[in-house]
Design a protein around this motif. Structure first.
Motif, mmCIF file in Angstrom:
data_model
loop_
_atom_site.group_PDB
_atom_site.id
_atom_site.type_symbol
_atom_site.label_atom_id
_atom_site.label_comp_id
_atom_site.label_asym_id
_atom_site.label_seq_id
_atom_site.Cartn_x
_atom_site.Cartn_y
_atom_site.Cartn_z
ATOM 1 N N LEU A 100 19.188 100.593 37.138
ATOM 2 C CA LEU A 100 18.639 99.241 37.177
ATOM 3 C C LEU A 100 19.446 98.273 36.309
ATOM 4 N N HIS A 101 19.673 97.071 36.842
ATOM 5 C CA HIS A 101 20.388 96.041 36.093
ATOM 6 C C HIS A 101 19.578 95.629 34.866
ATOM 7 N N LYS A 102 20.241 95.034 33.880
ATOM 8 C CA LYS A 102 19.594 94.746 32.598
ATOM 9 C C LYS A 102 18.879 93.399 32.536
ATOM 10 N N ASN A 103 19.272 92.456 33.356
ATOM 11 C CA ASN A 103 18.723 91.095 33.275
ATOM 12 C C ASN A 103 17.353 91.019 33.958
ATOM 13 N N PRO A 104 16.251 90.927 33.201
ATOM 14 C CA PRO A 104 14.920 90.909 33.818
ATOM 15 C C PRO A 104 14.607 89.613 34.560
ATOM 16 N N ALA A 105 15.450 88.611 34.424
ATOM 17 C CA ALA A 105 15.219 87.361 35.149
ATOM 18 C C ALA A 105 15.473 87.537 36.655
ATOM 19 N N ARG A 106 16.216 88.569 37.012
ATOM 20 C CA ARG A 106 16.494 88.847 38.420
ATOM 21 C C ARG A 106 15.650 90.036 38.868
ATOM 22 N N ALA A 107 14.880 89.856 39.935
ATOM 23 C CA ALA A 107 14.037 90.926 40.453
ATOM 24 C C ALA A 107 14.900 92.040 41.038
ATOM 25 N N ALA A 108 14.326 93.232 41.157
ATOM 26 C CA ALA A 108 14.977 94.367 41.799
ATOM 27 C C ALA A 108 14.206 94.725 43.061
ATOM 28 N N VAL A 109 14.896 94.758 44.190
ATOM 29 C CA VAL A 109 14.289 95.173 45.453
ATOM 30 C C VAL A 109 14.869 96.537 45.799
ATOM 31 N N GLN A 193 12.828 89.579 54.576
ATOM 32 C CA GLN A 193 12.606 88.185 54.201
ATOM 33 C C GLN A 193 11.185 87.966 53.682
ATOM 34 N N HIS A 194 10.224 88.633 54.292
ATOM 35 C CA HIS A 194 8.839 88.542 53.817
ATOM 36 C C HIS A 194 8.715 89.149 52.421
ATOM 37 N N ALA A 195 9.408 90.283 52.197
ATOM 38 C CA ALA A 195 9.310 90.990 50.916
ATOM 39 C C ALA A 195 9.900 90.190 49.766
ATOM 40 N N ILE A 196 10.927 89.407 50.032
ATOM 41 C CA ILE A 196 11.637 88.729 48.938
ATOM 42 C C ILE A 196 11.234 87.269 48.789
ATOM 43 N N ALA A 197 10.279 86.822 49.600
ATOM 44 C CA ALA A 197 9.830 85.426 49.491
ATOM 45 C C ALA A 197 9.317 85.147 48.085
ATOM 46 N N GLY A 198 9.867 84.137 47.450
ATOM 47 C CA GLY A 198 9.447 83.760 46.112
ATOM 48 C C GLY A 198 10.175 84.459 44.988
ATOM 49 N N LEU A 199 11.036 85.433 45.300
ATOM 50 C CA LEU A 199 11.795 86.125 44.257
ATOM 51 C C LEU A 199 13.054 85.333 43.925
ATOM 52 N N ASP A 200 13.388 85.291 42.648
ATOM 53 C CA ASP A 200 14.534 84.526 42.172
ATOM 54 C C ASP A 200 15.762 85.420 42.062
ATOM 55 N N ALA A 201 16.731 85.229 42.957
ATOM 56 C CA ALA A 201 18.029 85.919 42.913
ATOM 57 C C ALA A 201 17.898 87.433 42.761
ATOM 58 N N PRO A 202 17.173 88.110 43.671
ATOM 59 C CA PRO A 202 16.991 89.553 43.516
ATOM 60 C C PRO A 202 18.284 90.343 43.735
ATOM 61 N N ILE A 203 18.310 91.503 43.127
ATOM 62 C CA ILE A 203 19.377 92.476 43.356
ATOM 63 C C ILE A 203 18.780 93.628 44.151
ATOM 64 N N PHE A 204 19.512 94.106 45.149
ATOM 65 C CA PHE A 204 19.000 95.100 46.086
ATOM 66 C C PHE A 204 19.640 96.466 45.817
ATOM 67 N N TYR A 205 18.804 97.507 45.909
ATOM 68 C CA TYR A 205 19.259 98.888 45.734
ATOM 69 C C TYR A 205 18.814 99.674 46.964
ATOM 70 N N VAL A 225 21.164 88.046 52.759
ATOM 71 C CA VAL A 225 21.455 88.557 51.421
ATOM 72 C C VAL A 225 22.969 88.624 51.216
ATOM 73 N N ASP A 226 23.424 88.202 50.070
ATOM 74 C CA ASP A 226 24.835 88.291 49.716
ATOM 75 C C ASP A 226 25.202 89.758 49.469
ATOM 76 N N GLU A 227 26.258 90.234 50.123
ATOM 77 C CA GLU A 227 26.657 91.635 49.969
ATOM 78 C C GLU A 227 26.950 92.006 48.513
ATOM 79 N N ASP A 228 27.353 91.040 47.707
ATOM 80 C CA ASP A 228 27.624 91.322 46.296
ATOM 81 C C ASP A 228 26.352 91.660 45.519
ATOM 82 N N ASP A 229 25.193 91.360 46.093
ATOM 83 C CA ASP A 229 23.923 91.648 45.434
ATOM 84 C C ASP A 229 23.287 92.943 45.931
#
Length: 238
Positions: A100-109, A193-205, A225-229
């Motif tokens: 998991l990434h360290k920045n809690p400001a970004r959600a994890a999907v 798209q439904h799952a990430i509605a309202g999430l700020d700059a999520p990172i996907f795993y 989704v940006d492939e870099d995320d």
């Protein structure tokens, strides 16, 4: 990495055709949630028949180690399933970077298919224990509730961690003997798209069989989704 000799403490079914194996945790074995180790069976040949990589299900704070796997009809799985309690085996590790990434400001999907849930169990257990500030969303696809490893524990983790949201879906309820009131479709771009509605700059795993990982990467691109995320790794745990 280092090699340790450990004992098998317990084994239990966690879904139809899926077993969890509990091992003692040797002194000095430290790992990050989401990492894996190599299981080396006693007296087994080198290579595919004698060893296999598995994601670690337990979280770093837990006293034992656990992994889970589909019990397919292979030489390794037959030997693994036949191990008596107290048997010694070797573990080599830890390794892997699906953490998991360290920045809690970004959600994890987290997106898992079938037994691909295993690295995410470690992450979710750890997040609940540490009261992590990360928003966590799990998209979890299986054929039926009977096939869904750790479903009851995931539902309990939702109650323990207010920042964790579970979105499980079943794709073959016509062959299920258990009730299910949740989603029944595939994880497509609309589902994402439904799952990430309202999430700020999520990172996907993404975790699962290689074909699922490739398909989900394409689905995420279709969802904008940006492939870099998007982070994925060769799946451990068949």
């Amino acid at each position: 990495m280092a090699t340790y000799t450990v004992k098998l403490l317990a084994k239990e079914p966690v879904a139809q055709g899926t077993m969890a194996f509990h091992l003692e945790r040797p002194a000095g074995f430290e790992f990050r949630a989401g990492q894996a180790f190599e299981i080396i069976l006693p007296g087994g040949p080198e290579g595919e028949d004698g060893s296999h990589a598995f994601s670690i299900v337990t979280a770093p704070h837990e006293a034992e180690l656990m992994f889970a796997t589909r019990m397919r009809d292979s030489r390794f799985k037959r030997a693994l399933g036949a191990l008596p309690l107290g048997a010694e085996l070797n573990i080599d590790g830890p390794f892997g970077s699906l953490t998991l990434h360290k920045n809690p400001a970004r959600a994890a999907v987290l997106i898992a298919g079938g037994i691909g849930i295993t690295p995410f169990m470690s992450m979710l257990r750890s997040a609940a224990e540490q009261q992590s500030q990360h928003k966590l969303v799990l998209l979890y696809s299986n054929r039926r509730p009977e096939d869904t490893a750790f479903l009851a524990e995931l539902q309990a983790l939702v109650k323990r961690n207010s920042r964790f949201h579970l979105m499980a879906t079943m794709t073959d309820m016509g062959h299920s003997q258990q009730p299910w009131e949740g989603s029944t479709g595939i994880i497509d771009s609309a589902f994402v798209q439904h799952a990430i509605a309202g999430l700020d700059a999520p990172i996907f795993y993404v975790s699962g069989p290689p074909a699922l990982v490739e398909a989900m990467r394409n689905t995420l691109v279709q969802a904008g989704v940006d492939e870099d995320d998007v982070r994925s790794e060769e799946f451990f745990g068949y």
